[in-house]
Enzyme design. Structure first.
Site, PDB file in Angstrom:
ATOM      1  N   GLU A 176      14.220  -5.326  -0.820  1.00  0.00           N
ATOM      2  CA  GLU A 176      15.102  -5.087  -1.980  1.00  0.00           C
ATOM      3  C   GLU A 176      14.885  -6.181  -3.032  1.00  0.00           C
ATOM      4  O   GLU A 176      14.833  -5.914  -4.228  1.00  0.00           O
ATOM      5  CB  GLU A 176      16.565  -5.064  -1.531  1.00  0.00           C
ATOM      6  N   GLU A 205      17.371  -1.052   8.485  1.00  0.00           N
ATOM      7  CA  GLU A 205      18.835  -0.903   8.407  1.00  0.00           C
ATOM      8  C   GLU A 205      19.362   0.102   9.427  1.00  0.00           C
ATOM      9  O   GLU A 205      20.418  -0.107  10.026  1.00  0.00           O
ATOM     10  CB  GLU A 205      19.247  -0.487   6.987  1.00  0.00           C
TER      11      GLU A 205
HETATM   12  C1  1HE Z   1      17.299 -14.214  11.346  1.00  0.00           C
HETATM   13  C2  1HE Z   1      16.869 -13.054  10.679  1.00  0.00           C
HETATM   14  C3  1HE Z   1      17.840 -12.315   9.962  1.00  0.00           C
HETATM   15  C4  1HE Z   1      15.162 -13.926  11.655  1.00  0.00           C
HETATM   16  N1  1HE Z   1      19.118 -12.753   9.956  1.00  0.00           N
HETATM   17  N2  1HE Z   1      18.574 -14.602  11.311  1.00  0.00           N
HETATM   18  N3  1HE Z   1      16.548  -7.889   8.967  1.00  0.00           N
HETATM   19  C5  1HE Z   1      15.979  -7.580  10.140  1.00  0.00           C
HETATM   20  O1  1HE Z   1      16.419  -6.757  10.907  1.00  0.00           O
HETATM   21  C6  1HE Z   1      14.767  -8.416  10.519  1.00  0.00           C
HETATM   22  C7  1HE Z   1      15.112  -9.328  11.679  1.00  0.00           C
HETATM   23  N4  1HE Z   1      14.058 -10.299  11.932  1.00  0.00           N
HETATM   24  C8  1HE Z   1      12.935  -9.991  12.628  1.00  0.00           C
HETATM   25  O2  1HE Z   1      12.657  -8.841  12.956  1.00  0.00           O
HETATM   26  C9  1HE Z   1      12.020 -11.129  12.944  1.00  0.00           C
HETATM   27  O3  1HE Z   1      12.746 -12.343  12.854  1.00  0.00           O
HETATM   28  C10 1HE Z   1      10.792 -11.244  12.030  1.00  0.00           C
HETATM   29  C11 1HE Z   1       9.823 -10.091  12.305  1.00  0.00           C
HETATM   30  C12 1HE Z   1      11.165 -11.258  10.551  1.00  0.00           C
HETATM   31  C13 1HE Z   1      10.060 -12.594  12.295  1.00  0.00           C
HETATM   32  O4  1HE Z   1       9.796 -12.703  13.688  1.00  0.00           O
HETATM   33  P1  1HE Z   1       9.451 -14.137  14.291  1.00  0.00           P
HETATM   34  O5  1HE Z   1       9.079 -13.927  15.733  1.00  0.00           O
HETATM   35  O6  1HE Z   1       8.466 -14.843  13.425  1.00  0.00           O
HETATM   36  O7  1HE Z   1      10.802 -15.013  14.177  1.00  0.00           O
HETATM   37  P2  1HE Z   1      12.140 -14.943  15.089  1.00  0.00           P
HETATM   38  O8  1HE Z   1      11.933 -15.775  16.311  1.00  0.00           O
HETATM   39  O9  1HE Z   1      12.589 -13.556  15.298  1.00  0.00           O
HETATM   40  O10 1HE Z   1      13.202 -15.629  14.130  1.00  0.00           O
HETATM   41  C14 1HE Z   1      13.225 -17.027  13.878  1.00  0.00           C
HETATM   42  C15 1HE Z   1      14.665 -17.409  13.619  1.00  0.00           C
HETATM   43  O11 1HE Z   1      15.103 -16.733  12.439  1.00  0.00           O
HETATM   44  C16 1HE Z   1      15.614 -16.950  14.725  1.00  0.00           C
HETATM   45  O12 1HE Z   1      16.678 -17.872  14.771  1.00  0.00           O
HETATM   46  P3  1HE Z   1      16.725 -19.029  15.890  1.00  0.00           P
HETATM   47  O13 1HE Z   1      18.016 -19.753  15.591  1.00  0.00           O
HETATM   48  O14 1HE Z   1      16.691 -18.319  17.211  1.00  0.00           O
HETATM   49  O15 1HE Z   1      15.497 -19.878  15.664  1.00  0.00           O
HETATM   50  C17 1HE Z   1      16.132 -15.628  14.216  1.00  0.00           C
HETATM   51  O16 1HE Z   1      17.390 -15.284  14.754  1.00  0.00           O
HETATM   52  C18 1HE Z   1      16.253 -15.938  12.753  1.00  0.00           C
HETATM   53  N5  1HE Z   1      16.231 -14.729  11.935  1.00  0.00           N
HETATM   54  N6  1HE Z   1      15.543 -12.903  10.898  1.00  0.00           N
HETATM   55  C19 1HE Z   1      19.453 -13.878  10.629  1.00  0.00           C
HETATM   56  N7  1HE Z   1      17.518 -11.221   9.265  1.00  0.00           N
HETATM   57  C20 1HE Z   1      22.013  -6.429   1.571  1.00  0.00           C
HETATM   58  S1  1HE Z   1      21.761  -5.340   2.810  1.00  0.00           S
HETATM   59  C21 1HE Z   1      20.199  -5.660   3.466  1.00  0.00           C
HETATM   60  C22 1HE Z   1      20.118  -5.151   4.844  1.00  0.00           C
HETATM   61  C23 1HE Z   1      19.022  -5.791   5.621  1.00  0.00           C
HETATM   62  O17 1HE Z   1      18.331  -6.668   5.153  1.00  0.00           O
HETATM   63  S2  1HE Z   1      18.795  -5.175   7.174  1.00  0.00           S
HETATM   64  C24 1HE Z   1      17.409  -6.016   7.782  1.00  0.00           C
HETATM   65  C25 1HE Z   1      17.737  -7.276   8.485  1.00  0.00           C
END
Ligand code: 1HE
Length: 263
Positions: free
Chosen positions: A117, A137
């Protein structure tokens, strides 16, 4: 001139390179997930660009452009707060899309959910080979809330948005380019270099033309034909009447300006 305008508690970095501002999401440990603090800092950065800046680049630090909405912000959010949340995003992203200067987005890795977005509010998008696009989403039990229903649908059509959200279909950089999610694909690690080249080229255009392209063209696209043609005629007259336009046109006629060429 090169300057860095970072504050200690900043989740973004702002670098000024002559006429180009580079605004970088700087939360790589959380994959540049967008919380409200970051979104607010983006709004402020785009609202307060120095007047010397004529183009901007939006980028993400680390191996991912942005993992979208910071999901930890949602766990306690009420319905009313959710509504406000979206409008805070809209404010910020409108400052990007309808600000004073054109914005080039440089992307790598995840460009998902709110990250897509955000990217769709930029004017030119460059992805490197590692980039991928998704709208998870549906899987998260939520909905687009950062303007994507409007902006991403305008880029790729609502049918593709529907399919991506329903199925969790993730597109690689080349598939994204084929359907208009990005305009350029570079080898891995070279999106920023390409974005710099494009931003410098954009910065050398007449500012009034750039403003008409980024701020008037989207309105024309929304208007019925007769209104659109009238708006176009008005903005065409305004831009071509400016002294800078006269100088640029004369430069070409006097063989002092570059010809149009491929590449
Ligand atoms: C996060 C987020 C997040 C990572 N919110 N903390 N977005 C998603 O559904 C995407 C979610 N994220 C992922 O699928 C993956 O993190 C990635 C593919 C982007 C990257 O993977 P990777 O293996 O490099 O990293 P990771 O180990 O998953 O994440 C590293 C840290 O970032 C980890 O935190 P930690 O404290 O355990 O180190 C994750 O929890 C954190 N992290 N993504 C919070 N999105 C206005 S409406 C919009 C609606 C949306 O955007 S929906 C989509 C949300």
């Amino acid at each position: 001139m090169t300057a860095n305008m970072q504050h200690d508690d900043a989740l973004i970095r702002i670098d000024i390179e002559d006429e180009v501002a580079i605004i970088t999401l700087n939360r790589p440990d959380k994959r540049n997930a967008l919380n409200l603090t970051l979104v607010e800092q983006l709004r402020h950065a785009f609202e307060t660009l120095p007047t010397s800046v004529r183009a901007a680049i939006l980028a993400g630090e680390g191996t991912h452009f942005s993992a979208g909405l910071d999901l930890s912000e949602l766990s306690e959010t009420s319905t009313a707060e959710g509504l406000q949340h979206s409008f805070q995003w809209y404010e910020a992203f409108s400052r990007i899309q309808f600000g004073r200067v054109p914005v080039v987005c440089a992307m790598q890795g995840a460009v998902v959910g709110g990250g897509l977005e955000l990217a769709s509010s930029a004017h030119v998008r460059v992805a490197d080979d590692t980039a991928y696009f998704g709208l998870p989403e549906g899987q998260r039990g939520i909905f687009l809330g950062g303007g994507g229903s409007v902006r991403v649908s305008k880029l790729i059509g609502f049918s593709r948005v529907t399919e991506m959200m329903l199925t969790g279909h993730v597109l690689d950089a080349h598939e994204g380019k084929a359907i208009n999610l990005c305009h350029y694909v570079t080898p891995a690690g070279q999106a920023m270099e390409k974005a710099r080249e494009l931003a410098r080229r954009i910065a050398s255009n007449a500012p009034l033309s750039n403003y008409a392209i980024t701020n008037v063209l989207p309105h024309i696209a929304e208007q019925p034909m007769a209104n659109g043609l009238m708006t176009e005629a008005l903005i065409a007259a305004i831009t071509q009447g400016a002294p800078e336009a006269k100088e640029r046109v004369n430069a070409f006629l006097q063989k002092r300006a570059a010809k149009v060429s491929l590449g």
